[in-house]
Write an enzyme that holds these catalytic residues in place. Structure first.
Site, PDB file in Angstrom:
ATOM      1  N   ARG A  22       0.831  -1.203   0.000  1.00 47.72           N
ATOM      2  CA  ARG A  22       0.000   0.000   0.000  1.00 47.72           C
ATOM      3  C   ARG A  22       0.866   1.254   0.000  1.00 47.72           C
ATOM      4  O   ARG A  22       0.510   2.268  -0.572  1.00 47.72           O
ATOM      5  CB  ARG A  22      -0.912  -0.014   1.235  1.00 47.72           C
ATOM      6  N   SER A  38      -4.483 -15.942   5.788  1.00 45.06           N
ATOM      7  CA  SER A  38      -5.335 -14.918   6.399  1.00 45.06           C
ATOM      8  C   SER A  38      -6.554 -15.511   7.096  1.00 45.06           C
ATOM      9  O   SER A  38      -7.691 -15.208   6.761  1.00 45.06           O
ATOM     10  CB  SER A  38      -5.774 -13.938   5.311  1.00 45.06           C
ATOM     11  N   CYS A  42      -8.392 -17.534  16.195  1.00 37.78           N
ATOM     12  CA  CYS A  42      -9.180 -17.168  17.377  1.00 37.78           C
ATOM     13  C   CYS A  42     -10.637 -17.613  17.265  1.00 37.78           C
ATOM     14  O   CYS A  42     -11.310 -17.793  18.281  1.00 37.78           O
ATOM     15  CB  CYS A  42      -9.126 -15.651  17.579  1.00 37.78           C
TER      16      CYS A  42
HETATM   17  P1  FAD Z   1       0.134 -17.619  12.559  1.00 30.79           P
HETATM   18  O1  FAD Z   1      -1.227 -17.052  12.546  1.00 30.79           O
HETATM   19  O2  FAD Z   1       0.300 -18.934  13.221  1.00 30.79           O
HETATM   20  O3  FAD Z   1       0.670 -17.737  11.051  1.00 30.79           O
HETATM   21  C1  FAD Z   1       1.945 -18.231  10.768  1.00 30.79           C
HETATM   22  C2  FAD Z   1       1.902 -18.807   9.359  1.00 30.79           C
HETATM   23  O4  FAD Z   1       3.241 -19.135   8.969  1.00 30.79           O
HETATM   24  C3  FAD Z   1       1.119 -20.104   9.270  1.00 30.79           C
HETATM   25  O5  FAD Z   1       0.139 -19.985   8.259  1.00 30.79           O
HETATM   26  C4  FAD Z   1       2.165 -21.168   8.934  1.00 30.79           C
HETATM   27  O6  FAD Z   1       1.675 -22.187   8.083  1.00 30.79           O
HETATM   28  C5  FAD Z   1       3.225 -20.345   8.218  1.00 30.79           C
HETATM   29  N1  FAD Z   1       4.569 -20.926   8.298  1.00 30.79           N
HETATM   30  C6  FAD Z   1       5.186 -21.433   9.388  1.00 30.79           C
HETATM   31  N2  FAD Z   1       6.448 -21.836   9.086  1.00 30.79           N
HETATM   32  C7  FAD Z   1       6.619 -21.585   7.778  1.00 30.79           C
HETATM   33  C8  FAD Z   1       7.711 -21.783   6.876  1.00 30.79           C
HETATM   34  N3  FAD Z   1       8.867 -22.290   7.301  1.00 30.79           N
HETATM   35  N4  FAD Z   1       7.544 -21.433   5.582  1.00 30.79           N
HETATM   36  C9  FAD Z   1       6.375 -20.892   5.149  1.00 30.79           C
HETATM   37  N5  FAD Z   1       5.312 -20.690   5.954  1.00 30.79           N
HETATM   38  C10 FAD Z   1       5.436 -21.015   7.255  1.00 30.79           C
HETATM   39  N6  FAD Z   1      -5.118 -14.306  20.048  1.00 30.79           N
HETATM   40  C11 FAD Z   1      -5.857 -13.296  20.548  1.00 30.79           C
HETATM   41  O7  FAD Z   1      -5.344 -12.174  20.645  1.00 30.79           O
HETATM   42  N7  FAD Z   1      -7.153 -13.492  20.939  1.00 30.79           N
HETATM   43  C12 FAD Z   1      -7.760 -14.705  20.852  1.00 30.79           C
HETATM   44  O8  FAD Z   1      -8.958 -14.849  21.203  1.00 30.79           O
HETATM   45  C13 FAD Z   1      -7.001 -15.797  20.354  1.00 30.79           C
HETATM   46  N8  FAD Z   1      -7.554 -17.019  20.258  1.00 30.79           N
HETATM   47  C14 FAD Z   1      -6.791 -18.053  19.762  1.00 30.79           C
HETATM   48  C15 FAD Z   1      -7.368 -19.315  19.700  1.00 30.79           C
HETATM   49  C16 FAD Z   1      -6.622 -20.379  19.231  1.00 30.79           C
HETATM   50  C17 FAD Z   1      -7.254 -21.751  19.187  1.00 30.79           C
HETATM   51  C18 FAD Z   1      -5.285 -20.179  18.791  1.00 30.79           C
HETATM   52  C19 FAD Z   1      -4.460 -21.336  18.283  1.00 30.79           C
HETATM   53  C20 FAD Z   1      -4.715 -18.921  18.834  1.00 30.79           C
HETATM   54  C21 FAD Z   1      -5.458 -17.845  19.326  1.00 30.79           C
HETATM   55  N9  FAD Z   1      -4.916 -16.573  19.420  1.00 30.79           N
HETATM   56  C22 FAD Z   1      -5.654 -15.543  19.942  1.00 30.79           C
HETATM   57  C23 FAD Z   1      -3.524 -16.298  19.002  1.00 30.79           C
HETATM   58  C24 FAD Z   1      -3.462 -15.690  17.595  1.00 30.79           C
HETATM   59  O9  FAD Z   1      -4.207 -16.479  16.709  1.00 30.79           O
HETATM   60  C25 FAD Z   1      -2.010 -15.610  17.159  1.00 30.79           C
HETATM   61  O10 FAD Z   1      -1.335 -14.775  18.067  1.00 30.79           O
HETATM   62  C26 FAD Z   1      -1.834 -15.076  15.749  1.00 30.79           C
HETATM   63  O11 FAD Z   1      -2.483 -15.875  14.814  1.00 30.79           O
HETATM   64  C27 FAD Z   1      -0.335 -15.029  15.411  1.00 30.79           C
HETATM   65  O12 FAD Z   1      -0.178 -14.641  14.098  1.00 30.79           O
HETATM   66  P2  FAD Z   1       1.156 -15.016  13.321  1.00 30.79           P
HETATM   67  O13 FAD Z   1       1.018 -14.420  11.968  1.00 30.79           O
HETATM   68  O14 FAD Z   1       2.331 -14.677  14.133  1.00 30.79           O
HETATM   69  O15 FAD Z   1       1.158 -16.619  13.252  1.00 30.79           O
END
Ligand code: FAD
Length: 466
Positions: A22, A38, A42
């Site tokens: 963007r 995406s 949660c």
């Molecule tokens: P993620 O969302 O896990 O995304 C990481 C991505 O990287 C994944 O798609 C994975 O496949 C990809 N990846 C990993 N390694 C590689 C690699 N080597 N090469 C290419 N791709 C890779 N947070 C809140 O604030 N409130 C809530 O109510 C809440 N509820 C939750 C409920 C559950 C059941 C869970 C599991 C989590 C919850 N969370 C909540 C936490 C929140 O979902 C995470 O903090 C957030 O999704 C983190 O985002 P991220 O992008 O760091 O990781």
């Protein structure tokens, strides 16, 4: 110029990619090892519960929408290693490997559910980390004749896993192992699906990071709704042949036909092994105010990265949704040429247990504050959520922690039934603004009988501590 390469196509990764596109005309490549992008982790407990109709309702940005933003999105591409000197990553896709140069790299690989000592290969043993886990649990809970695959929507779900679980007899008795927020949310979800739920927690209270005052009310609410809560109870193993049949505690076996593991998560850092990158708490990648790691031109954000604690100033690991989105967005701006700090984290969190709402922020009890070097004072009060004469008034319990010497608000927790959780945002704002308890007490918070008593429960707590 080489591209901005992002590893991970969810909260942190796509926030960064979108923001960078963007604000600049930089080439941005996102490598995502899975097929989903995406998505809202949660919302997955609520899909299992049945209050979210379709799995695909949990998607935010489609691949086509990401590409329309000018993002070069490569699903099914796993980044397996990083050469920080050559500024290249090695990517595995379709059984082949290739090298991709980068000008800047963002590691946004998230975390994975830990299995602890448990055998996750048994049928009926699940973690909940991602949409495929949610789909598999949903299928397992349904009777084969009742299973409704339309609930999956048209996403790239792991159909083999779903079909396997949908063909099995539905469970009657569940063990949730671990009483953190995922365990509590899943206890509610499985109860809604008609399963007899037993929740096991190793320590004295559920929701340990929320403090004992919250844990106690959550335990009694779960019990009121038919969940059997076992605190101070360590599960040693899950046993069975192909399918889980029992859990073992102190040599005793207790029958169970589904087990959900909520025993913690671990940051996905393997791709940086051997790079010498600095680590922080729980092995997460250490980052600075701009999300930079100790490697040149390598950023990290979200569940894989550390952040600075808003109260203690110490490096901390708080894997939560806003932290990931916010840090990703800031790094996207920085890479686009507008240096933007990722912001501190106060550990603000909310969770629901049936009709009970819980919130926490900062340091929730005196021992946490003492450990962080403060001289704490704290009080726990109970006040009405609305004017006493107005229907719907509910007891709201607030714990407020402050520093005795400076008066600074250090943290607290809130639990109750009537919009208790959102009240935690008042405390989160007080912490961000470095307010003292006296300043908190003087806040001009809104009052009308349907919403609040004259003195909001947070103000009552401030009066008592001050
Ligand atoms: P993620 O969302 O896990 O995304 C990481 C991505 O990287 C994944 O798609 C994975 O496949 C990809 N990846 C990993 N390694 C590689 C690699 N080597 N090469 C290419 N791709 C890779 N947070 C809140 O604030 N409130 C809530 O109510 C809440 N509820 C939750 C409920 C559950 C059941 C869970 C599991 C989590 C919850 N969370 C909540 C936490 C929140 O979902 C995470 O903090 C957030 O999704 C983190 O985002 P991220 O992008 O760091 O990781």
């Amino acid at each position: 110029m080489d591209p901005f390469v992002v590893v991970g196509g969810d909260a942190a990764g796509l926030s960064a990619a979108s923001k960078c596109r963007r604000e600049s005309d930089r080439e941005v490549i996102v490598f995502e090892k899975g097929q989903w992008i995406s998505y809202a982790h949660c919302g997955t407990p609520y899909f299992v519960e049945g209050s979210v109709d379709r799995l695909t309702d949990l998607l935010s940005l489609s691949p086509a929408e990401a590409e329309a933003r000018g993002i070069d999105l490569r699903r099914g591409h796993e980044v397996v290693s990083v050469d920080a000197e050559d500024r290249t990553v090695t990517v595995r896709a379709d059984g082949e490997r290739f090298e991709q140069p980068y000008a800047e790299l963002l590691v946004a690989t998230g975390a994975s559910a830990a299995a602890g000592p448990f055998d996750r290969s048994l049928d009926g043993v699940f973690s909940l980390h991602g949409l495929d886990d949610a789909a598999a649990i949903d299928a397992y809970l349904a009777a084969p004749d009742d299973y409704d695959p339309a609930r999956l929507g048209d996403g790239p779900v792991d159909r083999d896993r779903v079909d396997h679980n949908a063909a099995l007899e539905p469970p009657e008795r569940a063990a949730i192992v671990g009483g953190g927020y995922v365990g509590v949310e899943m206890a509610e979800a499985l109860s809604a699906r008609g399963v007899d739920v037993h929740l096991y927690q190793r320590s004295a209270h559920l929701l340990t990071p929320f403090g004992a005052a919250v844990g106690e009310r959550v335990e009694s609410t779960l019990r009121d709704h038919g969940v059997t809560v076992h605190t101070d109870t360590e599960v040693d193993a899950l046993v069975g042949d192909e399918r889980v049949a029992a859990l073992r505690i102190d040599g005793d076996e207790r029958p169970v036909d589904v087990a959900i593991l909520g025993v913690g998560i671990r940051p996905n850092t393997a791709l940086l092994d051997g790079t010498g990158v600095d680590r922080g708490p729980s092995g997460a990648i250490k980052t600075d105010d701009y999300g930079r790691t100790s490697l040149p031109a390598v950023y990290a954000a979200g569940d894989v990265a550390t952040a600075r604690h808003a109260v203690t100033g110490a490096e901390t690991w708080v894997p939560l949704g806003l932290t990931a989105n916010r840090a990703g967005r800031a790094i996207g701006s920085t890479v686009a040429g507008d240096p933007t700090p990722v912001g501190d984290v106060a550990g603000t969190a909310v969770v629901k247990a049936f009709d009970l709402e819980c919130g926490r922020v900062g340091l929730v009890d005196e021992s946490a504050a003492t450990d962080a070097g403060f001289d704490p004072v704290s009080e726990t009060i109970t006040a009405g959520s609305r004017s006493g004469y107005y229907p719907g008034n509910e007891e709201t319990t607030v714990t407020l922690v402050a520093d005795r010497t400076t008066g600074r608000v250090l943290g607290g927790s809130i639990v109750g039934r009537d919009r208790a959780a959102v009240r935690i945002d008042t405390l989160a704002t007080a912490i961000e603004a470095d307010l003292t308890v006296a300043e908190l007490e003087r806040l001009d918070l809104a009052y009308a009988p349907p919403f609040s008593p004259v003195w909001d429960p947070v103000l009552v707590a401030a009066k008592v501590v001050n």
